[in-house]
Scaffold this active site. Sequence first.
Site, PDB file in Angstrom:
ATOM      1  CB  SER A  53      -0.903   0.022   1.223  1.00 35.44           C
ATOM      2  OG  SER A  53      -1.436   1.312   1.379  1.00 35.44           O
ATOM      3  NE  ARG A 110      -1.529   5.367  -5.661  1.00 29.27           N
ATOM      4  CZ  ARG A 110      -2.607   4.675  -5.386  1.00 29.27           C
ATOM      5  NH1 ARG A 110      -3.338   4.200  -6.371  1.00 29.27           N
ATOM      6  NH2 ARG A 110      -2.958   4.470  -4.158  1.00 29.27           N
ATOM      7  CG  HIS A 149      -2.592  -0.092  -8.970  1.00 34.44           C
ATOM      8  ND1 HIS A 149      -2.923  -1.221  -8.261  1.00 34.44           N
ATOM      9  CD2 HIS A 149      -3.159   0.939  -8.311  1.00 34.44           C
ATOM     10  CE1 HIS A 149      -3.652  -0.873  -7.204  1.00 34.44           C
ATOM     11  NE2 HIS A 149      -3.825   0.432  -7.233  1.00 34.44           N
ATOM     12  CG  LEU A 158     -11.158   1.619  -2.009  1.00 37.28           C
ATOM     13  CD1 LEU A 158     -10.613   1.359  -0.612  1.00 37.28           C
ATOM     14  CD2 LEU A 158     -11.614   0.312  -2.632  1.00 37.28           C
TER      15      LEU A 158
HETATM   16  C1  LIG Z   1      -4.079  -4.452  -4.889  1.00 39.30           C
HETATM   17  C2  LIG Z   1      -4.963  -3.247  -5.001  1.00 39.30           C
HETATM   18  C3  LIG Z   1      -4.997  -2.303  -3.973  1.00 39.30           C
HETATM   19  C4  LIG Z   1      -5.816  -1.200  -4.047  1.00 39.30           C
HETATM   20  N1  LIG Z   1      -5.849  -0.314  -3.016  1.00 39.30           N
HETATM   21  C5  LIG Z   1      -6.712   0.738  -3.071  1.00 39.30           C
HETATM   22  C6  LIG Z   1      -6.835   1.632  -1.972  1.00 39.30           C
HETATM   23  O1  LIG Z   1      -6.171   1.493  -0.948  1.00 39.30           O
HETATM   24  N2  LIG Z   1      -7.709   2.657  -2.067  1.00 39.30           N
HETATM   25  C7  LIG Z   1      -8.481   2.846  -3.170  1.00 39.30           C
HETATM   26  O2  LIG Z   1      -9.284   3.780  -3.193  1.00 39.30           O
HETATM   27  N3  LIG Z   1      -8.389   1.995  -4.223  1.00 39.30           N
HETATM   28  C8  LIG Z   1      -7.533   0.955  -4.193  1.00 39.30           C
HETATM   29  N4  LIG Z   1      -7.448   0.100  -5.268  1.00 39.30           N
HETATM   30  C9  LIG Z   1      -8.339   0.290  -6.412  1.00 39.30           C
HETATM   31  C10 LIG Z   1      -9.720  -0.238  -6.082  1.00 39.30           C
HETATM   32  O3  LIG Z   1      -9.616  -1.349  -5.245  1.00 39.30           O
HETATM   33  C11 LIG Z   1     -10.487  -0.664  -7.312  1.00 39.30           C
HETATM   34  O4  LIG Z   1     -10.417   0.305  -8.289  1.00 39.30           O
HETATM   35  C12 LIG Z   1     -11.936  -0.880  -6.974  1.00 39.30           C
HETATM   36  O5  LIG Z   1     -12.069  -1.719  -5.882  1.00 39.30           O
HETATM   37  C13 LIG Z   1     -12.684  -1.433  -8.144  1.00 39.30           C
HETATM   38  O6  LIG Z   1     -13.982  -1.769  -7.746  1.00 39.30           O
HETATM   39  P1  LIG Z   1     -15.043  -2.254  -8.777  1.00 39.30           P
HETATM   40  O7  LIG Z   1     -16.272  -2.523  -8.009  1.00 39.30           O
HETATM   41  O8  LIG Z   1     -15.127  -1.269  -9.884  1.00 39.30           O
HETATM   42  O9  LIG Z   1     -14.445  -3.576  -9.418  1.00 39.30           O
HETATM   43  P2  LIG Z   1     -13.969  -4.968  -8.768  1.00 39.30           P
HETATM   44  O10 LIG Z   1     -13.938  -4.947  -7.309  1.00 39.30           O
HETATM   45  O11 LIG Z   1     -12.753  -5.368  -9.510  1.00 39.30           O
HETATM   46  O12 LIG Z   1     -15.127  -5.937  -9.147  1.00 39.30           O
HETATM   47  C14 LIG Z   1     -15.321  -6.440 -10.440  1.00 39.30           C
HETATM   48  C15 LIG Z   1     -16.470  -7.391 -10.399  1.00 39.30           C
HETATM   49  O13 LIG Z   1     -16.883  -7.685 -11.723  1.00 39.30           O
HETATM   50  C16 LIG Z   1     -16.957  -9.064 -11.910  1.00 39.30           C
HETATM   51  N5  LIG Z   1     -16.640  -9.311 -13.302  1.00 39.30           N
HETATM   52  C17 LIG Z   1     -15.587  -8.852 -14.007  1.00 39.30           C
HETATM   53  N6  LIG Z   1     -15.679  -9.228 -15.277  1.00 39.30           N
HETATM   54  C18 LIG Z   1     -16.816  -9.935 -15.380  1.00 39.30           C
HETATM   55  C19 LIG Z   1     -17.474 -10.599 -16.457  1.00 39.30           C
HETATM   56  N7  LIG Z   1     -17.001 -10.580 -17.699  1.00 39.30           N
HETATM   57  N8  LIG Z   1     -18.625 -11.259 -16.176  1.00 39.30           N
HETATM   58  C20 LIG Z   1     -19.138 -11.262 -14.931  1.00 39.30           C
HETATM   59  N9  LIG Z   1     -18.568 -10.649 -13.902  1.00 39.30           N
HETATM   60  C21 LIG Z   1     -17.423  -9.993 -14.136  1.00 39.30           C
HETATM   61  C22 LIG Z   1     -16.008  -9.676 -10.933  1.00 39.30           C
HETATM   62  O14 LIG Z   1     -16.412 -10.983 -10.641  1.00 39.30           O
HETATM   63  C23 LIG Z   1     -16.172  -8.731  -9.751  1.00 39.30           C
HETATM   64  O15 LIG Z   1     -17.286  -9.124  -8.998  1.00 39.30           O
HETATM   65  C24 LIG Z   1      -6.618  -1.016  -5.199  1.00 39.30           C
HETATM   66  C25 LIG Z   1      -6.579  -1.943  -6.228  1.00 39.30           C
HETATM   67  C26 LIG Z   1      -5.750  -3.046  -6.140  1.00 39.30           C
HETATM   68  C27 LIG Z   1      -5.724  -3.994  -7.287  1.00 39.30           C
END
Ligand SMILES: Cc1cc2nc3c(=O)[nH]c(=O)nc-3n(C[C@H](O)[C@H](O)[C@H](O)COP(=O)(O)OP(=O)(O)OC[C@H]3O[C@@H](n4cnc5c(N)ncnc54)[C@H](O)[C@@H]3O)c2cc1C
Lengths: 254, 676
Positions: free
Chosen positions: B288, B341, B435, B475
């Site tokens: 982090s 970053r 990332h 987030l």
């Molecule tokens: C290691 C790491 C650390 C991070 N730390 C931070 C942090 O400290 N603070 C911060 O603000 N952000 C952080 N981020 C960024 C943040 O976590 C993400 O941008 C955010 O959580 C994305 O959320 P989301 O709901 O858009 O997608 P995700 O949580 O990636 O969810 C995607 C969903 O879509 C589904 N899915 C994907 N493709 C398909 C498909 N074709 N068919 C059906 N389902 C599908 C998956 O199953 C999943 O349920 C971090 C990211 C990473 C990778």
Amino acid sequence: MKAKKSLNFTLKVWRQKNNKSNGYFKTYKIYDISPDSSFLEMLDILNNNILLEKKEFPIAFDHDCREGICGMCSLYINGRAHGPENLATTCQLHMRNFCNDEIIYVEPWRAKSFPIIQDLIVDRSSLDRIMMSGGFISVGTFGHTIDGNLIPIAKSDADKAFDSASCIGCGACIATCKNKSAMLFVAAKISHLALLPQGKIERKKRVLDMVQKMDEEGFGSCTNTMACEIDCPKGISTENISFLNKEYITSFIR
Amino acid sequence: MKISYKIDSKIPVGSLNEKWHNYKSTLEVISPQNRKHLDIIIVGSGLAGASASSSLAELGYRVKVFCYQDSPRRAHSVAAQGGINAAKNYKGDNDSIDRLFYDTIKGGDYRSREANVYRLAEISSSIIDQCVAQGVPFARDYAGYLENRSFGGTKVSRTFYAKGQTGQQLLLASYSAMVRQIGKGRIIMYNRHEMMDLVVIDGVARGIITRNLVSGKLERHAAHTVIIASGGYSNVFFLSTNAMGSNASAIWRVHKKGAGFANPCYTQIHPTCIPIHGNFQSKLTLMSESLRNDGRIWVPKNIEDAINIRNGKQYTQNIPEKNRDYFLERKYPSFGNLVPRDIASRSAKERCDAGFGIENNDTMEGVFLDFYHSINFYGLEKSKELGITNPSEKQIKYYGKKILESKYGNLFHMYERITGDNPYDIPMKIYPAAHYTMGGLWVDYNLMSTIPGCYVIGEANFSDHGANRLGASALMQGLADGYFIIPYTISDYLSQFLNKNNTISTDHEEFKKSEKQVYNNILKILSKKGNISVDYIHKNLGHIMWKYVGMSRNKKGLYKAITKIKELKNIFWNNIFVPGNIQDGMNYELEKAIRIADFLELSELMAMDAVNRNESCGSHFREEYQTKDGESMRNDENYKYVSIWEYQQNKSIKEEIMHKENLIFNFVKLKTRSYV
Ligand SMILES: Cc1cc2nc3c(=O)[nH]c(=O)nc-3n(C[C@H](O)[C@H](O)[C@H](O)COP(=O)(O)OP(=O)(O)OC[C@H]3O[C@@H](n4cnc5c(N)ncnc54)[C@H](O)[C@@H]3O)c2cc1C
Ligand code: SF4
Ligand code: FES
């Protein structure tokens, strides 16, 4: 600096086409593995060999984040859930933990409530169903809640709640338990929510519902063998179970 | 060629702080008894999808949610470590909505939409309250109040956290809200289902085709509206911080059905990941950014020291203070280790390119992240607090370590698991890695794509972060979209379906057509039976992308990337080997192959977009456009826009048409982004 030598292994891997067919152990040899490889990377290499040399289906195993937090990976390695290292998931297990030429047994989670889907993949949706029965605080999600600082929470409570909340729902505790009990998983959730003022209101109903659901799903009962605590990658302590028992008993007292 | 859409961002009128408030009162609402006749499909159960699905189900809509994992709780949001921002000014350091707004606009290098970012900043504090009410065990101080820390690109402490597991705790909270609605039958959850295509009927999104990953069967699902919350696509780089299953398929298929793809070239490279250790590595692990609060980043001043460290002939600890180059503190004194970053990443790359890298891997890339100073500092402070007047070195270390452990314990543990080194005693080694993707499907202020009825939320859309994302903002955006924005804007859209015969049968021609197409695509992949594995293609694509479309780009390299991607695409479509038949059940190789086929197309668009943007901004660093100090040179006059690509049916990627959404800044003045 670490000396980098490569390692060779014999793997005995559980193969099973689907839930209807019978499974069996199949033997594979693998050479030249870096001690810095993770267990799953080692399986990737093996799978690539199986795929291209034998033109067969690679070994199916569950994984996603590969950093120990999503709870998706789930192997039973040499008789231990998530393998020989303490406080680590399978994706965090590295080959430096094994000896050269070691024979390694790889099996899926085994529990009645976790039916096998294919090879090393099992269906853990029973855990979601337990959560559905009460693993939440019934608050609306529209933001009409009070300011987060209006109810101070003692640091020690917040920290304890956090420790319980860090369960990743992997199911290792169940796989490793001789009774196949889901007690540690459920207890972690019960403690997490009951320790916080917001979760206290529903605590009696929650513990009754979740325990009932756990029984319905066919998980065994807890006989305090404590294997769950040893194999839990997140160090969830069996104190949570004592906490759950107390919650359960007091839920009958009005 | 007919241009099929015009870009209308639907930004409401009024001053910034009135827009969202006033706009909400113009949106149609639907009465509770009518909501149960309306169906919503949500693809993804991460923070965006889970928060949207629980809110919409609670309102009374019928919701279907899809994810490819075995449980919605495993969505990749679970991996977020550092924290979530909110303008609460609990620490009295003069934080405010305006300041969060300004930091985000500046951090994104003035390539995001003012109105959206302001709304995000406004909503931010309700998110924390909401999450506390749901039982998120955020860090607290001894008096019981919420704790904060700071992240790159800001001078205030506005980041709320739960040790290094903030994402997990937030996701578990939204997942618990979700399971509550699943239990009531208002959400139907489809685990282990992958979206394969969007079904568009009469120009409007009306359903999806999915593949049941256990049975292998294709399934059709109809609804009144479809929300895509499928996360980011930085897995196109193969080695990235994303989960192995993270993919672009959902948004890519929607793009091919007519949704504009915005700013595909903006990929955030995260400065603090564990360096690559070997050829067979499958992914990179993030440490982090919050660690930069207490860790100092350095490389040796003398190149001989760097060489000796790499060769294991010199212990890091033996390098005296005067021979260490704390390059971020040197170059950016006012932000130091907490620069954004993109800047931290480029600086590390610059040092390693110059030969000062300290990691003994093929590329000799790595810099130190050192906690020695803060262990000492905290240890002394604590000793004083305890009334120890002459603390021994051992005591100082002991207390210092304890404090670090309480802040970052699980991250240190994770590091030790992976590298075998104990970061309390020897500095961590870190290096930048792919990332977060700021690009994604274009959406208007309502979060609707250019396909009516298809909404996109969370990392899958392009909004809010501009050319660079500040830490702890993703987030915040995911939850803002899901809990507090989509429930309003979607009801406005859905209200048109009331009083009409409004259901669509999955026997509709378009469903059949879509399914047939998906079927044929799968058949084509399975029929090749060549001798190349999917992983081989993915790794090679990753190499190309990292080398030419990664942390820095130039025109020549980008064209080279396009040529190489095409060659790889050819190899894939002629020589891929995927075992099994279409009627077989679970088939992991096939899942991967389908995703890679989409990455191979998207990657070309990423390179094209980067060629087009003749400037450097945020994460997009074009070597041709830099100052003599190596800082990026933005060109606001010509590039102050969002690039939006339109796919041309049945044509190659290079024929996509670019549209522009001009960014209008009424409330902030555009300045050169400086963190000195
Ligand atoms: C290691 C790491 C650390 C991070 N730390 C931070 C942090 O400290 N603070 C911060 O603000 N952000 C952080 N981020 C960024 C943040 O976590 C993400 O941008 C955010 O959580 C994305 O959320 P989301 O709901 O858009 O997608 P995700 O949580 O990636 O969810 C995607 C969903 O879509 C589904 N899915 C994907 N493709 C398909 C498909 N074709 N068919 C059906 N389902 C599908 C998956 O199953 C999943 O349920 C971090 C990211 C990473 C990778
Ligand atoms: S209690 Fe531990 S072993 Fe059991 S599911 Fe949770 S993290 Fe896994
Ligand atoms: S793959 Fe996520 S915990 Fe192992």
